[in-house]
Design a protein around this motif. Structure first.
Motif, PDB file in Angstrom:
ATOM      1  N   ILE A   1      48.921  28.609  47.614  1.00  0.00           N
ATOM      2  CA  ILE A   1      48.006  29.720  47.843  1.00  0.00           C
ATOM      3  C   ILE A   1      48.736  31.046  47.985  1.00  0.00           C
ATOM      4  O   ILE A   1      48.239  32.092  47.578  1.00  0.00           O
ATOM      5  N   THR A   2      49.932  31.040  48.562  1.00  0.00           N
ATOM      6  CA  THR A   2      50.623  32.296  48.839  1.00  0.00           C
ATOM      7  C   THR A   2      51.157  32.973  47.584  1.00  0.00           C
ATOM      8  O   THR A   2      51.333  34.186  47.566  1.00  0.00           O
ATOM      9  N   ASN A   3      51.430  32.191  46.509  1.00  0.00           N
ATOM     10  CA  ASN A   3      52.006  32.834  45.327  1.00  0.00           C
ATOM     11  C   ASN A   3      51.428  32.330  44.010  1.00  0.00           C
ATOM     12  O   ASN A   3      51.970  32.610  42.949  1.00  0.00           O
ATOM     13  N   THR A   4      50.320  31.592  44.066  1.00  0.00           N
ATOM     14  CA  THR A   4      49.731  31.104  42.829  1.00  0.00           C
ATOM     15  C   THR A   4      49.055  32.236  42.060  1.00  0.00           C
ATOM     16  O   THR A   4      48.662  33.253  42.632  1.00  0.00           O
ATOM     17  N   THR A   5      48.944  32.098  40.773  1.00  0.00           N
ATOM     18  CA  THR A   5      48.184  33.058  39.980  1.00  0.00           C
ATOM     19  C   THR A   5      46.704  32.720  40.102  1.00  0.00           C
ATOM     20  O   THR A   5      46.298  31.557  40.016  1.00  0.00           O
ATOM     21  N   THR A   6      45.903  33.725  40.315  1.00  0.00           N
ATOM     22  CA  THR A   6      44.467  33.526  40.511  1.00  0.00           C
ATOM     23  C   THR A   6      43.681  34.341  39.480  1.00  0.00           C
ATOM     24  O   THR A   6      44.182  35.302  38.906  1.00  0.00           O
ATOM     25  N   ARG A   7      42.448  33.936  39.275  1.00  0.00           N
ATOM     26  CA  ARG A   7      41.552  34.666  38.397  1.00  0.00           C
ATOM     27  C   ARG A   7      40.305  35.056  39.194  1.00  0.00           C
ATOM     28  O   ARG A   7      40.056  34.523  40.273  1.00  0.00           O
ATOM     29  N   VAL A   8      39.539  35.975  38.624  1.00  0.00           N
ATOM     30  CA  VAL A   8      38.396  36.491  39.358  1.00  0.00           C
ATOM     31  C   VAL A   8      37.138  35.680  39.031  1.00  0.00           C
ATOM     32  O   VAL A   8      36.870  35.357  37.873  1.00  0.00           O
ATOM     33  N   GLY A   9      36.402  35.322  40.073  1.00  0.00           N
ATOM     34  CA  GLY A   9      35.144  34.607  39.925  1.00  0.00           C
ATOM     35  C   GLY A   9      33.999  35.411  40.508  1.00  0.00           C
ATOM     36  O   GLY A   9      34.194  36.398  41.232  1.00  0.00           O
ATOM     37  N   TYR A  10      32.800  34.978  40.167  1.00  0.00           N
ATOM     38  CA  TYR A  10      31.584  35.646  40.645  1.00  0.00           C
ATOM     39  C   TYR A  10      30.576  34.585  41.048  1.00  0.00           C
ATOM     40  O   TYR A  10      30.480  33.512  40.416  1.00  0.00           O
TER      41      TYR A  10
END
Length: 464
Positions: free
Chosen positions: A218-227
């Motif tokens: 969680i501290t350094n993973t790549t994330t994408r935006v959700g809605y």
């Protein structure tokens, strides 16, 4: 408290009432001040159907009485608030916290006149006692976001920190109902949630949520935006963009039937992107400018549908901030400040195109904690003023209502609510102990003008 008095022959003077709520005494609803005139006529003023302190935005009723005289006419006035006179009675909707004055002039049938001014110590609207929104054993609320719709219904999103999931709670004025939006799941597409932001359609009360999600560390993973939004009692989740997301904000366009728009930065070199929901599960993403800017504030629409947000651009160890205004496909800019840091800025609309922007955290004594930007057309014609808020704080949130800004400030484990008095100075109310490194949120309930906050206390998402 003092009241100026001037005595002349055959003038009846109405005396002063001591109405200072902070003195520890119950204010007297009626006090009679005898006349010094030869006729020995007394006047009195009564507070009707009211006891205790004088609270801002409260409608108070008063009546004036002349002993031994028939009143012919009365004139009421006040230096602030709203006065609704009705002969000997007046309804006065009290102004914001501070000292306020109510004046009355009386003419009797016998031709005598009397006048007086009364000073009131108006106190800020009290906050409700705090309560846990989610009482289950999990740790909740390291971040939360609160909003109200036009009916006064409360909406909160918050993190379940034990399981890295996202939850929603609604408040009917008495109790909370909680629902899960996203998080780890089996064959349902659910994943871990990192950050989130809430906006609510003020008329329908429909919540709209933007959040960053992903799997891995969680501290350094790549994330994408959700809605996510709530449709017919169930949560609908959508993918917005496949790009990596760093910072994001969601806003509703009032000029397009409250159409959701998410502004986000995937990485500083890619600039800022704007994603618009054109239909269910359909998003159109554009990059308004090729300049290397990163999002650094909440996004806000004005009534015309112009989108406002703040970005920063780094160069040679310094960060330059800009207000960006997107009108259709045209991006306009206004330079703000240059410093060595780029904190996130909470934004809120004040009256007359004033955009307020509050730094999430400041160093000791930093003078430009809050920006008051008068947005011009074009944006380059805007003007700004900067002000201090408190000597230092680590996390904050901002709202505006009742003619003044309201801030909530966390400094370590201490939480403070701040408002301004009649002179513009900040007044502070201590809300108690909260969790360090947590992020609070503040919103003003439109039906009563009372500010409420959500925050983390004793490992629980809490409402006050």
């Amino acid at each position: 408290m003092s009241m100026r008095k001037m005595w002349v022959p055959r003038i009846l003077m109405l005396g002063g009432l001591t109405l200072l709520a902070g003195c520890g005494r119950e204010p007297r609803p009626v006090e009679v001040i005898q006349s010094r005139g030869a006729e020995g006529v007394a006047l009195l003023i009564e507070r009707e159907a009211g006891t205790g302190p004088y609270v801002e935005s409260t409608a108070e009723r008063f009546r004036v009485v002349a002993s031994g005289e028939v009143i012919k006419s009365v004139r009421w006035s006040a230096n602030a608030g709203v006065v609704e006179p009705s002969d000997e009675r007046v309804t006065w909707t009290l102004p914001t916290a501070g000292t306020a004055s109510l004046s009355v002039t009386v003419e009797t049938e016998s031709g005598k006149t009397a006048e007086g001014a009364f000073q009131f110590s108006v106190v800020a609207a009290p906050l409700a006692s705090h309560s846990a929104i989610d009482t289950r054993p999990d740790v909740t609320g390291s971040s939360c976001d609160i909003a109200f719709d036009s009916t006064g219904k409360g909406h909160v999103i918050y993190t379940n920190d034990t399981h890295n999931s996202l939850w929603y709670a609604s408040w009917d004025g008495a109790s909370w109902t909680t629902e899960q939006i996203d998080g780890p799941g089996f064959n349902n597409g659910g994943v871990f949630v990192v950050k989130s932001q809430l906006v609510v359609d003020p008329v329908t009360g429909t919540p709209h949520v933007a959040y960053s999600k992903g799997t891995g560390n969680i501290t350094n993973t790549t994330t994408r935006v959700g809605y996510a939004t709530r449709v017919n009692g169930a949560w609908v989740r959508e993918e917005v963009d496949s790009s990596v997301v760093m910072r994001f904000s969601i806003a509703l366009n009032p000029a397009q039937a409250q159409q959701p728009v998410i502004v986000f930065t995937s990485n500083p070199s890619a600039g800022v992107k704007v994603a618009t929901r054109t239909a269910a599960n359909t998003w159109s993403t554009v990059t308004p400018s090729t300049s290397i800017h990163a999002l650094t504030s909440d996004a806000l629409f004005d009534a015309t549908g112009a989108l406002h947000f703040i970005t920063h651009q780094s160069a040679s160890g310094y960060v330059s901030q800009y207000l960006q205004v997107l009108r259709g496909s045209t991006l306009e800019s206004f330079a703000l400040k240059t410093s060595t840091s780029a904190p996130w800025l909470a934004t809120a609309w004040g009256p007359d195109s004033h955009l307020l922007a509050l730094s999430n955290g400041i160093s000791e004594g930093e003078w430009n904690a809050i920006e008051d930007i008068t947005v011009g057309t074009p944006a380059a014609s805007s003007t700004r003023r900067v002000s201090t808020v408190d000597y230092k704080y680590a996390s904050s949130a901002l709202a505006y209502g009742g003619g003044k800004p309201v801030v909530v400030l966390r400094n370590g484990t201490a939480l403070t609510l701040g408002t301004t008095d009649a002179q513009g100075f900040w007044t502070y109310t201590q809300l108690g102990t909260v969790e360090d490194n947590s992020r609070p949120s503040v919103a003003i309930r439109p039906t009563d003008g009372v500010p409420h906050v959500c925050y983390q206390r004793d490992g629980k998402v809490t409402f006050q």
